[in-house]
Design an enzyme around this catalytic site. Structure first.
Site, short mmCIF file in Angstrom:
data_model
loop_
_atom_site.label_atom_id
_atom_site.label_comp_id
_atom_site.label_asym_id
_atom_site.label_seq_id
_atom_site.Cartn_x
_atom_site.Cartn_y
_atom_site.Cartn_z
N SER A 86 0.82 -1.22 0.00
CA SER A 86 0.00 0.00 0.00
C SER A 86 0.85 1.26 0.00
O SER A 86 1.93 1.30 0.60
CB SER A 86 -0.88 -0.01 1.25
OG SER A 86 -1.43 1.26 1.48
N GLN B 238 0.53 -0.44 -4.82
CA GLN B 238 -0.77 0.25 -4.88
C GLN B 238 -0.56 1.74 -4.69
O GLN B 238 0.06 2.18 -3.72
CB GLN B 238 -1.71 -0.29 -3.78
CG GLN B 238 -3.04 0.43 -3.71
CD GLN B 238 -3.05 1.55 -2.69
OE1 GLN B 238 -2.45 1.42 -1.62
NE2 GLN B 238 -3.69 2.67 -3.01
N TYR C 79 -2.17 5.61 -4.31
CA TYR C 79 -3.21 6.65 -4.18
C TYR C 79 -2.66 7.86 -4.91
O TYR C 79 -1.52 8.29 -4.64
CB TYR C 79 -3.43 7.01 -2.72
CG TYR C 79 -4.20 5.98 -1.91
CD1 TYR C 79 -5.43 5.49 -2.35
CD2 TYR C 79 -3.70 5.50 -0.70
CE1 TYR C 79 -6.15 4.56 -1.60
CE2 TYR C 79 -4.41 4.57 0.05
CZ TYR C 79 -5.63 4.11 -0.41
OH TYR C 79 -6.33 3.21 0.33
N THR D 175 -5.68 2.82 -6.96
CA THR D 175 -6.97 2.75 -6.26
C THR D 175 -7.78 4.01 -6.55
O THR D 175 -7.29 5.12 -6.34
CB THR D 175 -6.73 2.60 -4.74
OG1 THR D 175 -6.01 1.38 -4.54
CG2 THR D 175 -8.03 2.55 -3.97
N ARG E 57 -15.26 5.60 9.03
CA ARG E 57 -15.16 4.30 9.72
C ARG E 57 -15.73 4.47 11.12
O ARG E 57 -15.06 4.96 12.03
CB ARG E 57 -13.70 3.84 9.78
CG ARG E 57 -12.93 4.00 8.49
CD ARG E 57 -13.06 2.83 7.54
NE ARG E 57 -12.69 3.19 6.17
CZ ARG E 57 -11.43 3.32 5.71
NH1 ARG E 57 -10.41 3.10 6.49
NH2 ARG E 57 -11.21 3.65 4.45
N LYS F 54 -8.05 -0.35 -9.40
CA LYS F 54 -8.72 -1.01 -8.28
C LYS F 54 -9.89 -0.15 -7.82
O LYS F 54 -9.68 0.98 -7.34
CB LYS F 54 -7.72 -1.20 -7.12
CG LYS F 54 -8.31 -1.81 -5.85
CD LYS F 54 -7.21 -2.08 -4.84
CE LYS F 54 -7.71 -2.75 -3.59
NZ LYS F 54 -8.26 -1.82 -2.59
N HIS G 62 -13.39 -1.72 -1.65
CA HIS G 62 -12.46 -1.44 -0.56
C HIS G 62 -12.87 -2.25 0.68
O HIS G 62 -12.68 -1.81 1.82
CB HIS G 62 -12.47 0.05 -0.25
CG HIS G 62 -11.12 0.65 0.05
ND1 HIS G 62 -10.41 1.38 -0.85
CD2 HIS G 62 -10.36 0.63 1.18
CE1 HIS G 62 -9.28 1.81 -0.30
NE2 HIS G 62 -9.22 1.36 0.94
N ARG H 131 -15.22 -0.35 3.07
CA ARG H 131 -14.63 0.66 3.97
C ARG H 131 -14.76 2.08 3.44
O ARG H 131 -14.37 3.02 4.10
CB ARG H 131 -13.14 0.34 4.19
CG ARG H 131 -12.91 -1.01 4.82
CD ARG H 131 -11.46 -1.44 4.70
NE ARG H 131 -10.57 -0.70 5.56
CZ ARG H 131 -10.37 -0.93 6.84
NH1 ARG H 131 -11.04 -1.91 7.43
NH2 ARG H 131 -9.52 -0.22 7.54
N ASP I 248 -12.16 -8.39 -5.31
CA ASP I 248 -11.97 -8.53 -3.87
C ASP I 248 -13.19 -8.02 -3.14
O ASP I 248 -14.17 -7.60 -3.78
CB ASP I 248 -10.67 -7.84 -3.39
CG ASP I 248 -10.74 -6.31 -3.32
OD1 ASP I 248 -11.82 -5.75 -3.04
OD2 ASP I 248 -9.69 -5.66 -3.53
N GLY J 97 -14.93 -9.43 0.52
CA GLY J 97 -15.84 -10.45 1.03
C GLY J 97 -15.35 -11.88 0.91
O GLY J 97 -16.07 -12.81 1.25
N ILE J 98 -14.10 -12.07 0.43
CA ILE J 98 -13.64 -13.46 0.26
C ILE J 98 -13.13 -14.02 1.59
O ILE J 98 -12.20 -13.49 2.19
CB ILE J 98 -12.58 -13.52 -0.85
CG1 ILE J 98 -13.34 -13.37 -2.17
CG2 ILE J 98 -11.81 -14.85 -0.84
CD1 ILE J 98 -12.55 -12.93 -3.30
N GLY K 100 -8.05 -9.08 1.70
CA GLY K 100 -7.49 -8.12 2.64
C GLY K 100 -7.59 -8.69 4.05
O GLY K 100 -6.64 -9.23 4.61
C1 LIG Z 1 -7.14 -2.67 7.37
C2 LIG Z 1 -7.30 -2.44 5.91
C3 LIG Z 1 -6.53 -1.48 5.29
C4 LIG Z 1 -6.67 -1.25 3.91
N1 LIG Z 1 -5.85 -0.34 3.29
C5 LIG Z 1 -5.92 -0.19 1.94
C6 LIG Z 1 -5.00 0.65 1.25
O1 LIG Z 1 -4.10 1.23 1.85
N2 LIG Z 1 -5.14 0.77 -0.08
C7 LIG Z 1 -6.11 0.13 -0.80
O2 LIG Z 1 -6.21 0.27 -2.02
N3 LIG Z 1 -6.98 -0.70 -0.17
C8 LIG Z 1 -6.91 -0.88 1.16
N4 LIG Z 1 -7.76 -1.74 1.80
C9 LIG Z 1 -8.74 -2.50 1.00
C10 LIG Z 1 -8.15 -3.82 0.52
O3 LIG Z 1 -7.13 -3.62 -0.42
C11 LIG Z 1 -9.22 -4.71 -0.12
O4 LIG Z 1 -9.86 -4.00 -1.15
C12 LIG Z 1 -10.26 -5.19 0.88
O5 LIG Z 1 -9.67 -5.50 2.12
C13 LIG Z 1 -10.96 -6.42 0.33
O6 LIG Z 1 -11.98 -6.84 1.16
P1 LIG Z 1 -11.83 -8.00 2.26
O7 LIG Z 1 -11.13 -7.37 3.41
O8 LIG Z 1 -13.23 -8.35 2.56
O9 LIG Z 1 -11.01 -9.11 1.64
C14 LIG Z 1 -7.63 -1.99 3.16
C15 LIG Z 1 -8.40 -2.95 3.82
C16 LIG Z 1 -8.24 -3.20 5.16
C17 LIG Z 1 -9.08 -4.27 5.81
#
Ligand SMILES: Cc1cc2nc3c(=O)[nH]c(=O)nc-3n(C[C@H](O)[C@H](O)[C@H](O)COP(=O)(O)O)c2cc1C
Length: 399
Positions: free
Chosen positions: A130, A151, A153, A179, A188, A269, A293, A296, A324, A326-327, A347
């Site tokens: 990230s 990844q 931003y 992303t 959140r 993404k 995400h 989130r 991604d 929900g997996i 994630g």
């Molecule tokens: C704690 C946490 C931090 C995350 N940080 C980023 C990030 O920095 N950049 C990003 O593109 N996605 C981030 N994500 C999203 C993940 O890349 C991913 O899209 C997501 O976790 C997929 O869903 P899942 O947790 O149900 O597998 C984050 C997710 C979590 C849980």
């Protein structure tokens, strides 16, 4: 029964003295890893990973979207040599899975990004670092060499954005993942309620938490301070500080610019439907990662799983399509592929592992998903990922 017969029945295993190994050996699925993570980790940190935006409608809907599909297997197929390998973005992987980028990973466990990257390497899977990592681009690349993806931003400061991209290219990251769903950070709710402070501070609440989760804090206090490692020298300390760097003015033109300067595969993404998917491909993307995400960012978004079929139809067979959000089980990966995806990303599933047992916990999460996916293929009566993709909807029934 004779004594010798009784002796044969008694199977007492020697006690496992290593606490981490003992805990992990009692985890049989991702839900077990999640429960162990919850037990071992201070609530604000666990909730930072587990929680989502606003009412968490998307977090729940994401998992449901995979689970509403039921299987209609083929039977009496010789599946003794089932092959789970897959190909996307120009590389072959033993399992159609990648580790998604997660920010602030060393707050979850000090082994952090390097542990996740090493576990990915052992499993032959890509690891995505990230922008908001707590280990630098260069340190991860120096400590582990899985198929490395970076990844990005896109930031208000174009020079700083370009600097990150150039550093990733110099450190031989192969894929750039941009992303596009986080130009404004989501709300959140759990983090607000818990008063989560990033970086963690020794408040009265934290001190009370130390007594409740001594193992977590002993590890944390013995490790180097946590920060947004890729922004050293840029005075970015807090999560609000990092959020303020994100650029809410980005458009598809920014993607075309990145395309022009990144030599390797480019993934977008966050598109969630055929229109944005087509725009991403028109801007030069080689792959798409359908994602909300993990629920989130914008709550109430359509679950990415529900967009796979329409996006595949819109972009055709040659664009690498990952999904991604929900997996939690190998069978979710099988559903995604039967609907038209080339692969999935996780994630939370690996972060639960990291919280439950550091690097060994990430290994455990990946082992669990690999075994579940292979068994699902075999019980579905398909011998390869290509056969699964070919059979597609024939194997699925909507609940
Ligand atoms: C704690 C946490 C931090 C995350 N940080 C980023 C990030 O920095 N950049 C990003 O593109 N996605 C981030 N994500 C999203 C993940 O890349 C991913 O899209 C997501 O976790 C997929 O869903 P899942 O947790 O149900 O597998 C984050 C997710 C979590 C849980």
């Amino acid at each position: 029964m004779r004594a010798s017969e009784i002796r044969k029945l008694i199977q007492i295993k020697p006690a496992e003295l290593d606490a981490t190994r003992r805990r992990l050996s009692a985890c049989h699925d991702i839900a077990d890893l999640c429960a162990t993570a919850r037990r071992l980790t201070p609530r604000p940190v666990f909730d930072f990973v587990d929680g989502g935006a606003d009412e968490e409608l998307s977090v729940r809907a994401n998992a449901r979207a995979f689970r509403r599909w039921q299987f209609r297997p083929r039977t009496l197929v010789n599946v003794s040599a089932a092959d789970t390998s897959a190909a996307f973005l120009g590389s072959v992987v033993p399992l159609p899975l990648a580790l998604a980028p997660t920010g602030y990973t060393r707050m979850v466990h000090p082994a952090g990004e390097i542990a996740a990257a090493r576990a990915a390497q052992r499993h032959g899977l890509p690891y995505t670092l990230s922008t908001t990592a707590t280990t630098t681009i260069e340190a991860v690349a120096g400590a582990a060499r899985p198929d490395l993806w970076f990844q990005l931003y896109i930031l208000r400061d174009g020079g700083l954005t370009r600097e990150l991209v150039d550093r990733a290219a110099a450190a031989r990251y192969r894929v750039l993942v941009v992303t596009v769903d986080c130009f404004v950070t989501g709300h959140r709710t759990r983090d607000r309620r818990n008063g989560l402070v990033i970086p963690p501070a020794l408040t009265a609440k934290t001190l009370a938490g130390i007594a409740a989760k001594p193992g977590y804090w002993a590890r944390m206090l013995a490790s180097p301070a946590i920060g947004f490692a890729n922004f050293a020298g840029h005075d970015v300390v807090t999560i609000e500080g990092i959020g303020a760097l994100f650029n809410p003015a980005i458009t598809w033109d920014d993607i075309a610019e990145l395309r022009a300067c990144w030599p390797g595969p480019l993934v977008i993404k966050g598109p969630l439907g055929p229109d944005d998917a087509r725009r991403a491909v028109a801007a030069g993307a080689d792959g798409l990662q359908l994602s909300n995400h993990g629920g989130r960012q914008l709550d109430r978004t359509v679950p990415p799983a529900n967009t796979i079929a329409a996006v595949r139809e819109a972009v055709g067979p040659d664009v690498s399509l990952l999904v991604d959000s929900g997996i939690r089980h190998g069978s979710d990966i099988a559903v995604a592929l039967a609907l038209g995806a080339d692969g999935c990303a996780i994630g939370r599933a690996y972060l639960y592992g990291l919280m439950a047992g550091g690097e060994a916990g990430v290994d455990k999460a990946l082992d669990i998903l690999a075994v579940q996916f292979k068994r699902t293929l075999q019980l579905l009566g398909v011998r390869s990922v290509a056969e699964l993709r070919g059979a597609g909807r024939e194997l699925l029934v909507k609940e």
